[in-house]
Design an enzyme around this catalytic site. Sequence first.
Site, PDB file in Angstrom:
ATOM      1  N   GLY A 177      -1.749 -11.688  45.200  1.00  9.22           N
ATOM      2  CA  GLY A 177      -2.649 -12.620  45.873  1.00  9.22           C
ATOM      3  C   GLY A 177      -2.420 -14.046  45.422  1.00  9.22           C
ATOM      4  CG  ASN A 187      -0.230  -5.882  42.412  1.00  8.41           C
ATOM      5  OD1 ASN A 187      -0.797  -5.261  43.290  1.00  8.41           O
ATOM      6  ND2 ASN A 187      -0.612  -5.838  41.146  1.00  8.41           N
ATOM      7  CD  GLU A 219      -1.951  -1.536  41.726  1.00  7.36           C
ATOM      8  OE1 GLU A 219      -1.445  -1.961  42.775  1.00  7.36           O
ATOM      9  OE2 GLU A 219      -3.097  -1.059  41.665  1.00  7.36           O
ATOM     10  CB  SER A 265      -7.155  -5.592  48.261  1.00  8.13           C
ATOM     11  OG  SER A 265      -6.279  -6.688  48.333  1.00  8.13           O
TER      12      SER A 265
END
Length: 325
Positions: free
Chosen positions: A286, A282, A280, A155
Amino acid sequence: MKAIDVKTLGKVAVLMGGHSAEREVSATMSGPGVLAALRSQGVDAHPFDPAERALGELQREGFQRCFIALHGRGGEDGTVQGALELLGIPYTGSGVMASAIAMDKVMTKRVWMAEGLPTPAWRLLGKGHHTREDTRAVPDVLGLPMIVKPAREGSSFGVSKVEGYSNVMEAVTLAAQYDSDVLCEEFIDGDEVTCPVLGEGDAAVALPVVRIVAPDGNYDFEHKYVSNDTTYLCPSGLPEAEEREIQRLVVQAYRLLGCRGWGRADLMIRASDRRPFLLEMNTSPGMTSHSLVPKSAAQAGISYEQLCLGLLAGATLDSLASQGA
């Protein structure tokens, strides 16, 4: 997506909150969103905050599956996945190893680089190497501007764009508040994009690419979760061949890490030659109103509710996944 009999899913815990720096995002946005979506489809879903209740209660209360809507440490770093493995409760997303590797940006880069995948040049400042002398030497290698961030955080917490030598120490000190390992990374000037992946192994498929246009190119926490001045373009507006190449690269990166269920790779496309660079992966993206996986899925004709239900139906354990169950 194929029809799912919700009765077969049993009693479901939506894990939200947790102990990480991203607790509020999980507890107030992602978790409630997933919970409402599953309930709207008739799933017997309940909120469960591991920061407030022991995970052993999941077993005692008869939960049969977990939807992991946790972010950051304790949520997508392999630890809660390991606990659920021991409890024998199937969960959404990647298993223990893939979660642990993907959470660590340095380890992720090492895996990708070993297989020849493009990622920005970097230097690691580990514990005990945050001195002014150590930090001032990094721009000599990576150039300026450069990016400084915690090795294991999400985040955009603790992330800085460093423009000059005088700012390096401040950026490293900020990142070190979140992680003793600080990642210094070459700055790639160009378009910022993200691309979700669904599935596992040979069946993994990339969803449409999302192009992110943030004010002054600053896609920080404020512009991710609070303000409405960041533009998300899906369709991305990129040339078709460029989008296909990003999707191919992202699926390869996802498979190399051993991810399953779902994930979302973040990339930069260098303006000078349009070459994509992986930043990256994830493994518990989210799921807020601002989130990018739902936006991409919608472009592919998958509603938020269908997405949540499909991910839940794919919940498994490492032991079951290795047997092809």
